[in-house]
Enzyme design. Structure first.
Site, PDB file in Angstrom:
ATOM      1  N   GLY A  10       2.640  35.083  34.761  1.00 54.52           N
ATOM      2  CA  GLY A  10       2.377  33.646  34.817  1.00 54.52           C
ATOM      3  C   GLY A  10       2.548  33.083  36.219  1.00 54.52           C
ATOM      4  O   GLY A  10       2.825  33.818  37.173  1.00 54.52           O
ATOM      5  N   THR A  99      11.746  21.702  31.738  1.00 58.08           N
ATOM      6  CA  THR A  99      10.604  20.837  32.011  1.00 58.08           C
ATOM      7  C   THR A  99      10.929  19.343  31.955  1.00 58.08           C
ATOM      8  O   THR A  99      11.849  18.933  31.231  1.00 58.08           O
ATOM      9  CB  THR A  99       9.494  21.151  30.973  1.00 58.08           C
ATOM     10  OG1 THR A  99       8.487  20.145  31.024  1.00 58.08           O
ATOM     11  CG2 THR A  99      10.033  21.204  29.559  1.00 58.08           C
ATOM     12  N   TYR A 125       6.287  21.370  22.386  1.00 58.55           N
ATOM     13  CA  TYR A 125       6.684  22.113  23.584  1.00 58.55           C
ATOM     14  C   TYR A 125       8.002  21.558  24.140  1.00 58.55           C
ATOM     15  O   TYR A 125       8.958  22.302  24.374  1.00 58.55           O
ATOM     16  CB  TYR A 125       5.565  21.998  24.621  1.00 58.55           C
ATOM     17  CG  TYR A 125       5.905  22.464  26.024  1.00 58.55           C
ATOM     18  CD1 TYR A 125       5.881  23.820  26.352  1.00 58.55           C
ATOM     19  CD2 TYR A 125       6.227  21.552  27.027  1.00 58.55           C
ATOM     20  CE1 TYR A 125       6.176  24.240  27.648  1.00 58.55           C
ATOM     21  CE2 TYR A 125       6.518  21.964  28.314  1.00 58.55           C
ATOM     22  CZ  TYR A 125       6.496  23.312  28.627  1.00 58.55           C
ATOM     23  OH  TYR A 125       6.787  23.718  29.904  1.00 58.55           O
TER      24      TYR A 125
END
Ligand SMILES: NC(=O)c1ccc[n+]([C@@H]2O[C@H](COP(=O)([O-])OP(=O)(O)OC[C@H]3O[C@@H](n4cnc5c(N)ncnc54)[C@H](OP(=O)(O)O)[C@@H]3O)[C@@H](O)[C@H]2O)c1
Length: 283
Positions: A10, A99, A125
């Protein structure tokens, strides 16, 4: 030191593996090498390799999490927990990325979020990432939770990563002008991770470049850096609103962050997003 990186294909995982590979023995593991949802595989690998540091970059992204909550929970929460348990069992430290989607972003123009603000994710998420923070901290005392936001760098096909090239080659882009956040150049993120690891101060960090922008402002700046004039930019950038995008998962609207822990331990402010973007475009 031996460093085990998961999700190494990633964006953050690939850059982290490459950069740390210059000075350390890095095991860069893609999903094929290690599926972090298989607890026994995680444990056996950590037992055999005995890394000093585990860096978890594996994740199910925002829209896929909304479509498949069970998979999101398995990877984002349980996988992170398995890694943290293995790290604790074999005496390793762990970095868990998190995040800005931990916050709801409802108040446009508010002060940047700090770790003192309430966590209230608006999508699956965000909920899984908050649950992962808790799971990692509970399982592994030697852990660094590093929240970041709108990360860009080479190698990924995403708006922030490619908009300068797209505009530079005359391609039209759509840019959202009513969602704002902090942005983060992946190289700056990794530099800051190195500094944090040297200081060995565990806790929750919020590592982003200074300042806040919308996707549209980011695109404009990228276009200027690609030497396009205002008129050309206006013809290439179509301004859109979040609601026009009809995305699967809702997004928080305004989520700049500030890192109280970095300030407390004396780390210098991160450079401004415009400077970081200029560096990226030049490189
Ligand atoms: N990028 C951002 O803007 C941003 C912003 C805030 C926070 N973060 C956090 O930063 C971390 C890394 O994000 P990223 O953007 O670098 O992610 P990414 O580019 O989407 O890469 C995630 C990687 O995880 C792998 N993966 C998925 N399921 C897995 C599993 N079961 N076992 C092992 N690997 C698995 C994927 O492999 P496959 O492709 O083969 O499935 C993919 O290579 C995440 O924790 C994310 O929440 C990122």
């Amino acid at each position: 030191m031996k460093v085990l990186v998961t999700g190494a294909a990633g964006l953050i995982g690939s850059h982290f593996s490459q950069r740390f590979g210059a000075d350390h023995d890095v095991l860069a593991l893609t999903r094929k090498d290690l599926d972090i949802t298989i607890q026994q595989a995680v444990r056996s690998l950590v037992a055999a390799e005995r890394p000093s540091l585990l860096v978890n970059c594996a994740v199910i992204q925002v829209d896929e999490s909304e479509q498949n909550p069970a998979k999101a929970a398995a990877v984002n929460v349980e996988g992170a927990r398995f890694l943290a348990q293995a790290a604790a069992q074999f005496g390793a430290e762990m970095i868990q990325f998190s995040t800005q989607y931990a916050f709801d972003g409802e108040i446009i123009g508010r002060a940047p979020y700090t770790i003192k603000d309430q966590l209230s994710p608006v999508n699956i998420y965000g909920k899984t990432k908050v649950a992962a923070e808790e799971a990692v901290r509970a399982a592994c005392a030697q852990s660094y939770i590093i929240r970041t936001s709108w990360v860009y760098g080479s190698g990924k096909d995403s708006f922030l990563c490619t908009v300068h090239n797209d505009l530079g080659s005359g391609k039209r882009v759509r840019a959202i002008d009513d969602v704002w956040s902090s942005t983060t150049y992946v190289e700056d993120l990794i530099d800051r991770c190195s500094e944090i690891l040297r200081l060995r101060h565990y806790g929750i960090y919020q590592i982003v470049n200074e300042g806040v922008c919308s996707y549209y402002e980011f695109a404009l700046e990228a276009g200027h850096l690609a030497r396009l004039n205002q008129e050309r930019l206006r013809s290439l950038i179509e301004v859109v609103h979040e609601r026009d995008m009809q995305r699967i998962a809702p997004r928080p609207r305004y989520t700049p962050m500030r890192c109280l822990l970095s300030e407390e331990i004396g780390l210098a402010p991160m450079r401004h997003w415009r400077d970081a973007l200029a560096h990226y475009v030049r490189s």
